[in-house]
Scaffold this motif. Structure first.
Motif, PDB file in Angstrom:
ATOM      1  N   GLY A  49       0.929  -1.383  -0.173  1.00 40.50           N
ATOM      2  CA  GLY A  49       0.093  -0.261   0.278  1.00 40.50           C
ATOM      3  C   GLY A  49       1.159   1.914  -0.186  1.00 40.50           C
ATOM      4  O   GLY A  49       0.869   1.545   0.524  1.00 40.50           O
ATOM      5  N   ASN A 102      -1.409   8.891  -8.664  1.00 35.51           N
ATOM      6  CA  ASN A 102      -1.881   8.456  -7.563  1.00 35.51           C
ATOM      7  C   ASN A 102      -1.309   8.801  -6.089  1.00 35.51           C
ATOM      8  O   ASN A 102      -2.545   7.901  -5.165  1.00 35.51           O
ATOM      9  CB  ASN A 102      -0.787   6.926  -7.868  1.00 35.51           C
ATOM     10  CG  ASN A 102      -0.887   5.172  -6.695  1.00 35.51           C
ATOM     11  OD1 ASN A 102      -1.858   4.959  -6.923  1.00 35.51           O
ATOM     12  ND2 ASN A 102      -0.191   5.509  -6.595  1.00 35.51           N
ATOM     13  N   TRP A 105      -4.756  10.670  -4.887  1.00 31.11           N
ATOM     14  CA  TRP A 105      -5.393   9.688  -4.248  1.00 31.11           C
ATOM     15  C   TRP A 105      -5.183   8.950  -2.672  1.00 31.11           C
ATOM     16  O   TRP A 105      -6.170   8.286  -1.675  1.00 31.11           O
ATOM     17  CB  TRP A 105      -5.790   8.000  -5.832  1.00 31.11           C
ATOM     18  CG  TRP A 105      -6.608   6.724  -4.770  1.00 31.11           C
ATOM     19  CD1 TRP A 105      -5.233   5.740  -4.619  1.00 31.11           C
ATOM     20  CD2 TRP A 105      -7.767   6.847  -5.072  1.00 31.11           C
ATOM     21  NE1 TRP A 105      -6.407   4.611  -4.043  1.00 31.11           N
ATOM     22  CE2 TRP A 105      -7.495   5.635  -4.177  1.00 31.11           C
ATOM     23  CE3 TRP A 105      -8.479   7.809  -5.124  1.00 31.11           C
ATOM     24  CZ2 TRP A 105      -9.271   4.719  -4.706  1.00 31.11           C
ATOM     25  CZ3 TRP A 105     -10.014   7.118  -4.765  1.00 31.11           C
ATOM     26  CH2 TRP A 105     -10.372   5.758  -4.320  1.00 31.11           C
ATOM     27  N   HIS A 106      -3.660   8.294  -2.640  1.00 31.58           N
ATOM     28  CA  HIS A 106      -3.359   7.640  -1.618  1.00 31.58           C
ATOM     29  C   HIS A 106      -4.041   8.619  -0.329  1.00 31.58           C
ATOM     30  O   HIS A 106      -4.234   8.418   0.913  1.00 31.58           O
ATOM     31  CB  HIS A 106      -1.818   7.667  -1.829  1.00 31.58           C
ATOM     32  CG  HIS A 106      -1.796   5.902  -2.127  1.00 31.58           C
ATOM     33  ND1 HIS A 106      -1.943   5.161  -1.808  1.00 31.58           N
ATOM     34  CD2 HIS A 106      -1.480   5.735  -2.944  1.00 31.58           C
ATOM     35  CE1 HIS A 106      -1.959   3.902  -2.447  1.00 31.58           C
ATOM     36  NE2 HIS A 106      -1.402   4.299  -3.645  1.00 31.58           N
ATOM     37  N   TRP A 108      -6.345  10.779  -0.511  1.00 32.66           N
ATOM     38  CA  TRP A 108      -7.395  11.112  -0.353  1.00 32.66           C
ATOM     39  C   TRP A 108      -8.062  10.147   0.577  1.00 32.66           C
ATOM     40  O   TRP A 108      -8.751   9.859   1.247  1.00 32.66           O
ATOM     41  CB  TRP A 108      -8.368  10.928  -2.046  1.00 32.66           C
ATOM     42  CG  TRP A 108      -9.777  11.000  -0.839  1.00 32.66           C
ATOM     43  CD1 TRP A 108     -10.708   9.841  -1.546  1.00 32.66           C
ATOM     44  CD2 TRP A 108     -10.734  12.132  -0.771  1.00 32.66           C
ATOM     45  NE1 TRP A 108     -12.345   9.998  -1.704  1.00 32.66           N
ATOM     46  CE2 TRP A 108     -11.573  11.558  -1.605  1.00 32.66           C
ATOM     47  CE3 TRP A 108     -10.240  13.203  -0.991  1.00 32.66           C
ATOM     48  CZ2 TRP A 108     -12.968  12.466  -1.539  1.00 32.66           C
ATOM     49  CZ3 TRP A 108     -11.248  14.046  -1.151  1.00 32.66           C
ATOM     50  CH2 TRP A 108     -12.967  13.396  -0.872  1.00 32.66           C
ATOM     51  N   ILE A 109      -8.030   8.793   0.869  1.00 35.71           N
ATOM     52  CA  ILE A 109      -7.993   7.301   1.408  1.00 35.71           C
ATOM     53  C   ILE A 109      -7.346   7.411   2.514  1.00 35.71           C
ATOM     54  O   ILE A 109      -7.141   6.066   2.646  1.00 35.71           O
ATOM     55  CB  ILE A 109      -8.060   5.946   0.878  1.00 35.71           C
ATOM     56  CG1 ILE A 109      -6.702   5.885   0.030  1.00 35.71           C
ATOM     57  CG2 ILE A 109      -9.380   6.006  -1.415  1.00 35.71           C
ATOM     58  CD1 ILE A 109      -6.356   3.949  -1.203  1.00 35.71           C
ATOM     59  N   GLY A 110      -6.774   7.719   2.684  1.00 32.24           N
ATOM     60  CA  GLY A 110      -5.718   7.922   4.257  1.00 32.24           C
ATOM     61  C   GLY A 110      -4.659   6.636   4.238  1.00 32.24           C
ATOM     62  O   GLY A 110      -5.134   5.756   5.569  1.00 32.24           O
ATOM     63  N   THR A 111      -3.880   5.633   3.096  1.00 37.51           N
ATOM     64  CA  THR A 111      -3.370   4.878   2.925  1.00 37.51           C
ATOM     65  C   THR A 111      -2.276   4.586   3.975  1.00 37.51           C
ATOM     66  O   THR A 111      -1.215   5.864   4.164  1.00 37.51           O
ATOM     67  CB  THR A 111      -2.885   4.423   1.741  1.00 37.51           C
ATOM     68  OG1 THR A 111      -3.643   3.837   0.860  1.00 37.51           O
ATOM     69  CG2 THR A 111      -2.001   2.916   1.716  1.00 37.51           C
TER      70      THR A 111
END
Length: 216
Positions: A49, A102, A105-106, A108-111
């Motif tokens: 991730g 990308n 995006w990470h 945004w989703i809090g990986t």
């Protein structure tokens, strides 16, 4: 002695002084290393991730394509080598924009990536890329095509160091912010390197066209 202007370098690629075999060998080694680590990092980046590992993996893929293009144009005239460099510069810019997207995006989703996986893969990639960069160092002052390969290799080493720093940051903070910050920096490096290549290649194409224009 390093070239002091653009026009002196292309003659060394044609094989007149014996550099072409070494250049081809360096490109083949770089192609194999980059293709192998693209597969390693893209799988590891998805499993862990990690945005920075995925960014580095896409950089490996772009470099493998660039090495393949450089092998095709070895021994060709400056016009074709410069056009190949334009294509490679555009490829680097495209991958840089993908990396930045990308990364967003990470965010945004809090990986939160796996720091251990990042560290192991990043260290292995650094060793491999360090060897390739040392091998290509002597070609850094060549034409746009040769310089583009050197810039790609240099950026790879910087990217690998950055991935290790990101892994340490993730391990220490237990957050994903070090990972996405490093990925964003790598995207910025890709934009800068791609623009450098495109700018020099456009200048060389202009010089070549000027020499072909009939005198008035």
């Amino acid at each position: 002695m390093a070239c002091s202007h653009d026009s002196c370098c292309p003659t060394t690629v044609s094989g007149e002084d014996g550099t072409a075999p070494r250049w081809r060998r360096a490109l083949w080694i770089g192609l194999i290393v980059n293709a192998g680590f693209f597969l390693t990092e893209i799988v590891g980046g998805v499993m862990a991730g990690s945005a920075s590992l995925q960014a580095d993996a896409l950089d490996f893929f772009g470099d493998a394509v660039n090495y393949a293009i450089s092998l095709i144009v070895v021994g060709m005239g400056l016009r074709w080598r410069s056009r190949a460099a334009l294509l490679k510069g555009a490829t680097m810019l495209a991958f840089a924009f993908w990396v930045l997207g990308n990364t967003a995006w990470h965010v945004w989703i809090g990986t939160v990536p796996e720091a251990e996986t990042m560290g192991v893969i990043g260290a292995a990639a650094l060793l491999a890329n360090g060897g390739v960069a040392l091998m290509l160092y002597r070609f850094r002052t060549g034409d746009a095509n040769m310089r583009s390969v050197w810039i790609c290799s240099r950026n790879d080493v910087l990217g690998n160091v950055a991935v290790l720093l990101a892994a340490a940051g993730v391990f220490g903070t237990r957050t994903g912010w070090p990972d996405v910050v490093v990925a964003a920096i790598m995207g910025g490096l890709g934009l800068h390197g791609g623009w450098q290549i495109v700018r020099q290649a456009r200048r060389e194409v202009g010089m070549d066209m000027a020499t072909l224009s009939p005198a008035r």
